[in-house]
Design a protein around this motif. Structure first.
Motif, short mmCIF file in Angstrom:
data_model
loop_
_atom_site.label_atom_id
_atom_site.label_comp_id
_atom_site.label_asym_id
_atom_site.label_seq_id
_atom_site.Cartn_x
_atom_site.Cartn_y
_atom_site.Cartn_z
N SER A 194 0.82 -1.21 0.00
CA SER A 194 0.00 0.00 0.00
C SER A 194 0.85 1.26 0.00
CB SER A 194 -0.94 -0.01 1.21
OG SER A 194 -0.19 -0.09 2.41
N GLY A 195 0.15 2.40 -0.15
CA GLY A 195 0.82 3.70 -0.13
C GLY A 195 1.68 3.96 -1.35
N MET A 196 1.45 3.20 -2.43
CA MET A 196 2.32 3.29 -3.60
C MET A 196 1.96 4.49 -4.48
SD MET A 196 2.63 -0.75 -4.60
CE MET A 196 4.19 -0.54 -5.48
N THR A 197 2.95 4.96 -5.19
CA THR A 197 2.74 6.00 -6.19
C THR A 197 2.62 5.35 -7.57
OG1 THR A 197 5.15 6.24 -6.33
CG2 THR A 197 3.98 7.76 -4.88
N ALA A 198 2.14 6.12 -8.53
CA ALA A 198 1.99 5.59 -9.89
C ALA A 198 3.35 5.16 -10.43
CB ALA A 198 1.36 6.64 -10.79
N GLY A 199 3.35 4.11 -11.23
CA GLY A 199 4.60 3.63 -11.81
C GLY A 199 4.54 2.14 -12.06
N THR A 200 5.63 1.61 -12.58
CA THR A 200 5.74 0.19 -12.87
C THR A 200 6.88 -0.38 -12.05
OG1 THR A 200 4.92 0.52 -15.13
CG2 THR A 200 6.12 -1.53 -14.69
N PHE A 201 6.67 -1.54 -11.45
CA PHE A 201 7.62 -2.08 -10.49
C PHE A 201 7.98 -3.53 -10.81
CE2 PHE A 201 5.11 1.21 -8.46
CZ PHE A 201 6.06 1.96 -7.79
N ASP A 202 9.20 -3.90 -10.44
CA ASP A 202 9.64 -5.28 -10.49
C ASP A 202 9.50 -5.84 -9.07
OD1 ASP A 202 10.29 -4.85 -13.14
OD2 ASP A 202 12.42 -4.51 -12.73
N LEU A 203 8.72 -6.89 -8.92
CA LEU A 203 8.43 -7.45 -7.60
C LEU A 203 9.26 -8.71 -7.35
CD1 LEU A 203 4.52 -7.17 -7.44
CD2 LEU A 203 6.25 -5.42 -6.90
N ILE A 204 9.75 -8.85 -6.13
CA ILE A 204 10.49 -10.04 -5.71
C ILE A 204 9.77 -10.63 -4.51
CG2 ILE A 204 12.70 -10.97 -4.91
CD1 ILE A 204 14.03 -8.46 -6.01
N ALA A 205 9.57 -11.94 -4.52
CA ALA A 205 9.03 -12.65 -3.37
C ALA A 205 10.15 -13.47 -2.74
CB ALA A 205 7.87 -13.55 -3.78
N VAL A 206 10.32 -13.32 -1.42
CA VAL A 206 11.42 -13.96 -0.71
C VAL A 206 10.88 -14.66 0.53
CG1 VAL A 206 13.62 -13.61 0.47
CG2 VAL A 206 13.01 -12.16 -1.46
N LYS A 207 11.30 -15.90 0.73
CA LYS A 207 10.98 -16.63 1.96
C LYS A 207 12.09 -17.64 2.21
CE LYS A 207 8.58 -18.20 5.48
NZ LYS A 207 8.42 -17.41 6.72
N SER A 208 12.65 -17.62 3.41
CA SER A 208 13.73 -18.54 3.74
C SER A 208 13.24 -19.98 3.57
CB SER A 208 14.17 -18.31 5.18
OG SER A 208 15.25 -19.16 5.52
N GLY A 209 14.07 -20.80 2.91
CA GLY A 209 13.71 -22.19 2.65
C GLY A 209 13.08 -22.40 1.29
N TYR A 210 12.85 -21.28 0.57
CA TYR A 210 12.27 -21.35 -0.77
C TYR A 210 13.11 -20.51 -1.73
CZ TYR A 210 8.07 -23.33 1.37
OH TYR A 210 7.21 -24.13 2.06
#
Length: 204
Positions: A158-174
């Motif tokens: 939330s609280g994001m401004t307009a734009g395009t983003f590259d998202l990374i998902a991180v979880k230890s063990g994966y």
């Protein structure tokens, strides 16, 4: 050989909010669990032309070589605040600073919070919300936007401004995964993470 720091510089922060920055830090010998341990930190200051000398508390180990660094909200109290920073990592023998190519700190300017969100989920490779993957971190590279999944494996950034983003998902063990080119306002951005370590900055 000093540690390697991989970080997409942040150039804008949300005023009156903690700024969380993320970097991947790797070393040929040390890890956060070895002795001596691989450690990393951020140095920052507020003001045009200032020299970053304030060191934040030790970075949080997110797993898979990712670390979260935090600049507290008190440093970014109003919109238009200029903040300068650089990252440092050490393996107990060698130290590496991560700055701009001319050896100057990175610089960002704060702005009022946006009203846009990105939502989605992070599950295992079968699309199941197992207990071990709950609490995964989703990061928008090059920004301070991030979120943690809930007990249903859903997240809201939330609280994001307009734009395009590259998202990374991180979880230890994966293994981490990246999805590139997600516009602010997108919904249902789903990650499936296979068990194991690794991953990287590349696309999914």
């Amino acid at each position: 050989v000093p540690p390697t720091i991989m970080h997409r510089p942040v150039f804008q922060a949300t005023a009156s909010a903690n700024l969380d920055l993320v970097a991947r830090v790797v070393d040929n010998n040390a890890t956060p669990a070895t002795s001596p341990a691989l450690t990393s930190s951020i140095f920052y200051c507020a003001g045009s032309g200032c020299t970053p000398t304030t060191e934040a508390a030790s970075a949080e180990d997110l797993g898979n070589g990712y670390f979260r660094f935090r600049i507290p909200s008190a440093t970014i109290s109003t919109a238009g605040t200029i903040v300068r920073y650089f990252l440092r990592a050490t393996d107990g023998t060698n130290t590496q600073n991560f700055k701009q190519p001319d050896n100057s700190p990175f610089q960002l300017t704060s702005a009022a919070a946006g009203a846009v969100t990105i939502t989605g989920s992070v599950k295992d490779s079968t699309g199941t919300c197992v207990a071990g993957i709950q609490g995964a971190r989703v990061l928008a590279e090059g920004s301070g936007f991030n979120a943690t999944t809930d007990g249903s494996c859903n997240y809201t950034m939330s609280g994001m401004t307009a734009g395009t983003f590259d998202l990374i998902a991180v979880k230890s063990g994966y293994a981490d995964r990246t999805i590139n080119g997600i516009p602010a306002g997108a919904t249902g951005i789903a990650f499936q993470l296979p068990a194991g370590g690794g991953g990287g900055f590349g696309g999914d």
